[in-house]
Design a protein around this motif. Sequence first.
Motif, PDB file in Angstrom:
ATOM      1  N   GLN A 567       0.840  -1.199   0.000  1.00 36.48           N
ATOM      2  CA  GLN A 567       0.000   0.000   0.000  1.00 36.48           C
ATOM      3  C   GLN A 567       0.881   1.258   0.000  1.00 36.48           C
ATOM      4  OE1 GLN A 567      -2.664   0.267   3.319  1.00 36.48           O
ATOM      5  NE2 GLN A 567      -3.470   2.263   2.739  1.00 36.48           N
ATOM      6  N   ASP A 571       1.150   4.159  -2.842  1.00 40.77           N
ATOM      7  CA  ASP A 571       0.917   5.564  -2.485  1.00 40.77           C
ATOM      8  C   ASP A 571       2.106   6.456  -2.830  1.00 40.77           C
ATOM      9  OD1 ASP A 571      -1.548   4.861  -1.560  1.00 40.77           O
ATOM     10  OD2 ASP A 571      -1.024   4.900   0.569  1.00 40.77           O
ATOM     11  N   PHE A 586      -1.200  -4.451  -6.675  1.00 38.27           N
ATOM     12  CA  PHE A 586      -1.757  -4.574  -5.325  1.00 38.27           C
ATOM     13  C   PHE A 586      -3.045  -5.395  -5.356  1.00 38.27           C
ATOM     14  CE2 PHE A 586      -4.667  -3.135  -2.024  1.00 38.27           C
ATOM     15  CZ  PHE A 586      -3.888  -3.265  -0.883  1.00 38.27           C
ATOM     16  N   ILE A 773      -9.091  -0.739   3.621  1.00 36.23           N
ATOM     17  CA  ILE A 773      -8.451  -0.131   2.445  1.00 36.23           C
ATOM     18  C   ILE A 773      -9.484   0.151   1.360  1.00 36.23           C
ATOM     19  CG2 ILE A 773      -6.785  -0.517   0.575  1.00 36.23           C
ATOM     20  CD1 ILE A 773      -5.087  -2.060   2.549  1.00 36.23           C
ATOM     21  N   MET A 784      -4.132   5.430  -1.965  1.00 31.80           N
ATOM     22  CA  MET A 784      -5.279   4.705  -1.414  1.00 31.80           C
ATOM     23  C   MET A 784      -5.601   5.320  -0.071  1.00 31.80           C
ATOM     24  SD  MET A 784      -4.478   0.741  -2.330  1.00 31.80           S
ATOM     25  CE  MET A 784      -2.715   0.840  -2.083  1.00 31.80           C
TER      26      MET A 784
END
Length: 787
Positions: A567, A571, A586, A773, A784
């Motif tokens: 994550q 990002d 992901f 998420i 995210m």
Amino acid sequence: MSTIKSHYHLRDVPSLDVIKQTINHQGDHDDFKNRERAVAAIGDIVAVVQEGYCNADHQEQLINKVIKILHERPVAERDMHIGRSELSEKPLIMQVLILMQNIMYKRRQTVRLRQKLYWLAIALHTAVLLIYHGKKTHMHNILMQFKLAQFSKAATRTWIWRELPEIPEQKVDNILISLQDVSKRLAIKYGDRTQKEFLKLPDVRQINKIIASYQDAHYVKKRLKIEPNNQIKPISLANQPVLLAVNNVQNDLGSNDEHFEDFVLESQSQFYTAMTESYEGLTTTYEESIDHYDPPFISYEVTTDLPKGLSFPLQTIDLSLQQNHISQQELALNSNVRVLPKSSYQRIFSALCQDTQFSTNTSNRDCAYILLLSMITALPIKSLTIAGYIGHPSIFKIGLNRSYIHHSLGITKRQEAFNGSKYENQLDIIKIPVPQWLIDEILTGELPSDNGIQEYLTYLRAKISLPYLSTNRIETALHVVLSRYTPNSNAHIADLICRTPASQAPAMYYSSHLSEEILSHYKLALSIFNQDNHFDMSYITPWHKYTLGSGFAFTPNYVREIITELQAWADSSTDANTHFNRISIFVWFVLCLLTGVRPNNGIGLMSDIDLEAGWLMIDDKPNRKSKSHRLIPLCSTLIRLLSDYRSYLIGYQLNNLLKQEISECIDEIRLGNEIALLRLLSENFSTLDVIKRGDAYHMTKDIIDTDPYWTRHFVRTQLERLGVDMVLINAVVGHEKARQHALGRFSSLSKHQIKQVGDQFEQLAETLGLKEINIKNNHDEWSMSCS
């Protein structure tokens, strides 16, 4: 069974000086302070007994010498109070001396009193030998049992004086035989009791402790020499062929007098090659190859006109040499005629146990040893009758007091050392304990011939009225009982314990278990066999604890760390195109983690994904002519993330309307056509390509430098941990055995049952932190969010 066997020999006798030093060392303890005369008397009595053993001194002289020592009253008057509390305050060895001196207070030295002095002196000498050999438990046992016999007034303690001979010839063998004769008389007296009830009786426990202590003081077990047999190899399930040619088998139907189940035709198995995908920098593991095997085709090496009842497809289920037949018995059908009811297995087991213990026919007893060992280990009878097989160090670990068989799963070795915070499993070795006495009897006896085995089976069929008894049913008994009749066990546990070959049981390579868990299942299965308690199971004691199974099964905490890093990696994208690819990777990992699919090319076609009903139809064995689609339930978290990702694609399309090929691809996805949902931008960002496992590996190897196939190991292991029924796990993950495919004609599963596994996938999503998420559909922001 007598313990004076060829595999025991007398211990070396320590010198009198060594014995005196042993006693004096005990006398150095604070408990013997100001009791030097008592310590000296113990030494003198033990020396007298020792001289009697060494010089065959007349027993009457021995007693007279002991009486002379006690006449001098080595125990002070202050220590001669023999109330329960006063006596128990003193060292146990001194308590026995006090009781001996107390006998001397009697006015007349009757034969009975002289008998007691003799056996108490023997007990003292035995205890000192046990101290010398470091056997504290047995030392305590023999002193305590004779102390209670003399001190207690209870009939359950004093009975032993009526049974022991007055003064036997002082030879070690003779004394042990005298003690064993007492035990045999008790066995006759309590002949109507089960073994379990018999062993719990107070008088039986008393004499057995004395026998065990005396034996341990005077005898040591020989290390049995096993003739090497270089043709015997370690049992590694990875190296076992599915069908192994059976040598020296008569192929003339007319010359085979046995039941047709034991008739074997020469044959060979043919496999479709496992068509796995290859990627740069990735090596296909053994586990992945096995994961793609299908059941073999069988062909005859010679043509045959035998009746259909003897055709090989039917006979395959009875080839027992490598247990490949076992997997065929695991259909979800209780009408399988190859499986006996539980009561029949119990009758077979009881009959074998009785014949190993009480049969006067040497040939029958030798055959019973082999069949019993096969029944409790699932080792093939043909193998057990090969000279050098039993006890071979590659299969058996034979100790002096504890033995076991062991086999390895043959799992691909990790490149790094075991790390408990990262990996679930330490080893891939499974150990099954075997009775020491049974191994000893087989190794010191004669191995039965094939004809002898068949003659004994004929006798056994008549004895227990079971006409369909065969070697096959004995060899498969453990697997059947584990998979069908043992509470909380299943076919997967049975495959692990009974060494089902890898190609027939790939599921064992994608799981995790504790060694004590496997042992507890095994012990419970034996207790089901042992309904009549004729079999002593006390040899099954705990192992050192370790986890066994997949070498690539990660812990949930470690996988959660991976999710967090993925994550953060997404990002940290510096532009929209990089963010697109990282978001896609992901989601690709999330799909693998919440479905257990094989992480191959193009998984998740839109035509196979039903986001409304929550289903994924998958056929993830690539490059195969035959198809085996299965249904996988989608949990609510995965449905949401896949919906978010589809919206994310549409958002990217709106921001890049001039990229025609990308726009057309996303239109196909949006319409639910036969096209993969998960996509990567090409190098020039002009097209969308399907995600390959190699892409996922190379893009994330800075985060996790491991083949993404680890996701499958993780899912399988966690579904077991969450208590999902094994049949459902196999149906969802795609580890079904031949003819067990979910929703097929042999299946007893329903879509509703499979759908319920989605609840466990949702628990897994919560464990990994995936429920919080969200994927933003705003392509101006490359991150995210956590709700």
